[in-house]
Design a protein around this motif. Structure first.
Motif, mmCIF file in Angstrom:
data_model
loop_
_atom_site.group_PDB
_atom_site.id
_atom_site.type_symbol
_atom_site.label_atom_id
_atom_site.label_comp_id
_atom_site.label_asym_id
_atom_site.label_seq_id
_atom_site.Cartn_x
_atom_site.Cartn_y
_atom_site.Cartn_z
ATOM 1 N N ASN A 221 0.806 -1.222 0.000
ATOM 2 C CA ASN A 221 0.000 0.000 0.000
ATOM 3 C C ASN A 221 0.841 1.274 0.000
ATOM 4 N N LYS A 222 2.043 1.163 -0.533
ATOM 5 C CA LYS A 222 2.876 2.371 -0.704
ATOM 6 C C LYS A 222 3.312 2.434 -2.165
ATOM 7 N N PRO A 223 2.931 3.501 -2.866
ATOM 8 C CA PRO A 223 3.327 3.569 -4.277
ATOM 9 C C PRO A 223 4.853 3.590 -4.419
ATOM 10 N N SER A 224 5.372 2.894 -5.425
ATOM 11 C CA SER A 224 6.831 2.879 -5.589
ATOM 12 C C SER A 224 7.303 4.074 -6.409
ATOM 13 N N GLU A 226 6.246 8.255 -8.007
ATOM 14 C CA GLU A 226 5.340 9.407 -7.834
ATOM 15 C C GLU A 226 4.517 9.614 -9.090
ATOM 16 N N LEU A 305 -6.217 1.215 -0.340
ATOM 17 C CA LEU A 305 -6.026 2.670 -0.403
ATOM 18 C C LEU A 305 -7.174 3.227 -1.220
ATOM 19 N N THR A 320 -5.164 12.092 -4.913
ATOM 20 C CA THR A 320 -4.810 12.065 -3.489
ATOM 21 C C THR A 320 -5.391 10.801 -2.880
ATOM 22 N N ASP A 323 -4.153 7.733 2.492
ATOM 23 C CA ASP A 323 -3.079 7.914 3.473
ATOM 24 C C ASP A 323 -2.430 9.292 3.323
ATOM 25 N N GLY A 324 -3.010 10.141 2.470
ATOM 26 C CA GLY A 324 -2.514 11.511 2.306
ATOM 27 C C GLY A 324 -1.491 11.658 1.190
ATOM 28 N N SER A 325 -0.976 10.538 0.677
ATOM 29 C CA SER A 325 0.039 10.634 -0.389
ATOM 30 C C SER A 325 -0.644 10.937 -1.732
ATOM 31 N N THR A 326 0.159 11.328 -2.719
ATOM 32 C CA THR A 326 -0.408 11.597 -4.042
ATOM 33 C C THR A 326 0.392 10.832 -5.108
ATOM 34 N N ILE A 327 -0.303 10.502 -6.184
ATOM 35 C CA ILE A 327 0.374 9.940 -7.356
ATOM 36 C C ILE A 327 -0.162 10.691 -8.570
#
Ligand SMILES: Cc1cc2nc3c(=O)[nH]c(=O)nc-3n(C[C@H](O)[C@H](O)[C@H](O)COP(=O)(O)OP(=O)(O)OC[C@H]3O[C@@H](n4cnc5c(N)ncnc54)[C@H](O)[C@@H]3O)c2cc1C
Length: 566
Positions: A221-224, A226, A305, A320, A323-327
């Protein structure tokens, strides 16, 4: 697979070291040889092994130990590992105790100290015991174990999450299962910490939130990156098809999924009309194959996510995540499908997950064994669920508002429902209220013609009442119809008679393109889509062709030699 354990216990350090060495030499390849220098330490080791879900094959204990004798220890160990072989190490003077213990703690053998040479005095006896243990042993379940109350909403949430992510688990009901009660006691569980999730590495999570559980289970669940070539939101059939085509055609592709891969199709017990599977396949099977295929081509799947917001800047679409991150990417496919409408009657909110289930027939089927349960809805998904639940439940009653199923359900399902002895149909019926405090106890059903309300006892109701797109996160960015479905292609033009506001390109929107260039809609979320797996798959694949055109490269079909290759 973890090796089963052998535990040696002796308070005399030199004896413990010697027995440990001899055991490891002979059995170290196949068994995890542990040592403990007292009865208390041995019990701690056994309790930890129990919580980890490990097997213990043999306990070899010295009889004469301070505080706790070997016999006392073996007696206590019986509760934790009733099938482990038990042997005592005794001096000559202890043989009476050993003989007594044969009956008391079902002692399998006693060995005299010293045991030199072990090839003669130790190994033959232990070989025999271990052979016997293996022959009668059923390996412990090695996956995730959940301990809790069957009708608690958090238990359902966790079970559903694991089932839908295709993670095997064992459910242990604290109200009826002695093993569950023992493990809960060992883990000092209280009502506030249940359900407990016991992971294969021995760690224990108390009522874990879904993201934490996902992380601990190693879900990605963490993009590798951006920035990607293609972002796909939703991993139902449309999203997975888009990922397979996108990734296989060289696009750096990422999928974002709020719950679990598979979407609605993933919850189906039997899909019988999908091309190429004449005897049908389960939604889980279809999902497993599609996920493997997408990953094989290099698509990245982020779950769980949720896409929360979409903004577009300088031709890049920025998503967005929860978890607040963006891609970001130049092309985005929205394949977020639809979800079940919620029942809007008193008690529904309180009892969701605690007897009232949306979809989830597969996850909960085993739990309704022998129960009288209800299915609400007259569509194919309700019909499939009723037939699946009927394999476990004592009876399944389908509640429909209309006069029959003929207008809403496929003929093959109606015929099977009519033929099933324990499936009943109650027409002109709608749920008026759900009763029960901590879990569902009964429902009130209103007759649409007479208005008469009947109270019926039940512990489980499964709701399949139509569906709605959850596109709130796109409101204000993408054009939606009055029900929230995405407008795309010619629908955009029909709606206003002109190109979408802010549309800067010379060309008109592609067939699956929304009012924002480079953002596409595929599958059930699109207005007037067909609401079928095959159509969703087709739209996912087709959207990728428009992505290529939007990005300016030739589509694979347009590349030189493509026609010749077929
Ligand atoms: C029980 C059942 C049985 C069915 N049986 C059949 C059948 O036999 N044959 C048939 O042809 N059709 C069947 N259907 C219909 C079929 O499953 C759907 O038409 C199909 O799944 C639609 O695919 P989709 O990819 O468009 O959307 P969905 O399958 O709805 O998938 C959408 C995905 O997007 C995710 N998502 C939503 N919002 C977000 C967000 N903001 N961020 C991240 N992820 C998000 C959802 O969690 C979901 O996983 C059945 C449906 C159900 C419910």
């Amino acid at each position: 697979m973890e090796k089963p354990a052998i535990l040696a216990v002796d308070d005399e350090p030199s004896v413990l070291a010697a027995v440990g060495r001899d055991l490891r030499k002979r059995y170290g390849a196949d068994y995890d040889v542990r040592r403990a220098s007292s009865g208390a330490e041995a019990l701690e080791t056994l309790e930890a092994l129990r919580l980890e879900g490990r097997d213990v094959a043999l306990i070899l204990a010295d009889q004469r130990m301070p505080q706790m004798t070997g016999v006392d220890l073996l007696h206590k160990a019986l509760e934790l590992f009733p099938t482990a072989k038990r042997a005592l190490l005794t001096a000559y003077a202890d043989t009476d105790a050993a003989i007594k213990a044969i009956n008391e703690v079902r002692l399998d053998h006693y060995l005299m100290k010293p045991w030199d040479p072990p090839e003669e005095k130790l190994y033959p006896v232990l070989d025999d015991l271990l052979d016997d243990w293996r022959a009668n042993h059923h390996p412990a379940f090695e996956g995730v174990r959940i301990i809790g109350s069957r009708w608690a909403a958090d238990g359902h949430r966790i079970r559903d999450f694991l089932a839908r992510n295709l993670i095997p688990y064992r459910w242990l009901d604290i109200e009826t299962d002695a093993e569950a009660q023992q493990l809960a006691e060992l883990a000092d569980a209280t009502a506030a910490t249940l359900p407990l999730v016991l992971l294969a590495d021995g760690s224990i999570l108390e009522r874990p939130a879904t993201p934490l559980l996902a992380e601990r289970l190693g879900l990605h669940n963490k993009p590798s990156l951006e920035t990607y070539d293609l972002i796909v939101v939703g991993t139902g059939p449309a999203g997975l098809a888009a990922a397979v085509y996108g990734a296989s055609e060289g696009l750096r592709t990422v999928l974002v999924e709020r719950e679990a891969p598979g979407g609605q199709a993933g919850t189906s017990s039997s899909i019988e009309n999908y091309l190429g599977f004449p005897v049908g396949l389960s939604g889980a099977d279809l999902t497993r194959r599609a996920v493997a295929q997408a990953r094989r081509f290099g698509a990245e799947i982020l779950t769980p996510l949720e896409a929360m917001k979409l903004t577009t800047k300088d031709g890049y679409h920025i998503v967005t995540l929860s978890d607040g991150s963006t891609i970001a990417s130049q092309a985005l496919i929205v394949a977020t499908g639809v979800s079940y409408r919620l029942l809007d009657v008193p008690g529904a909110e309180r009892l969701a997950g605690a007897g009232l289930f949306y979809g989830a027939a597969i996850t909960e089927a085993l739990g309704v064994t022998g129960e009288d349960v209800f299915v609400v809805g007259g569509g194919n998904s309700a019909g499939q669920a009723a037939l699946y639940l009927a394999r476990y439940a004592k009876s399944v009653t389908i509640l429909v508002r209309g006069k029959s199923l003929a207008d809403s359900m496929s003929k093959y399902l109606i015929e099977r429902i009519e033929a099933a002895e324990n499936v009943h149909l109650r027409t002109l019926s709608a749920i008026a209220e759900l009763h029960g405090e901590a879990s569902l106890e009964a429902i009130s059903v209103r007759n649409a013609e007479t208005g008469e309300v009947t109270r019926l006892p039940t512990r489980a109701v499964f709701v399949f009442i139509g569906a709605a797109p959850r596109t709130d996160w796109l409101r204000g960015t993408l054009q939606l119809d009055e029900q929230g479905y995405l407008l795309a292609g010619s629908d955009l033009l029909h709606e206003t008679g002109r190109r979408p506001e802010g549309w800067m390109l010379e060309r008109e929107p592609f067939w699956l393109e929304t009012n924002v260039a480079g953002v596409f809609a595929a599958g059930d979320v699109r207005r007037r889509s067909t609401k079928r797996i095959a159509s969703a798959v087709g739209e996912g694949a087709m959207a990728v062709q428009f992505v290529h055109q939007h990005l300016g490269g030739p589509t694979p079909a347009q590349r030189p030699g493509a026609a010749a290759k077929g």
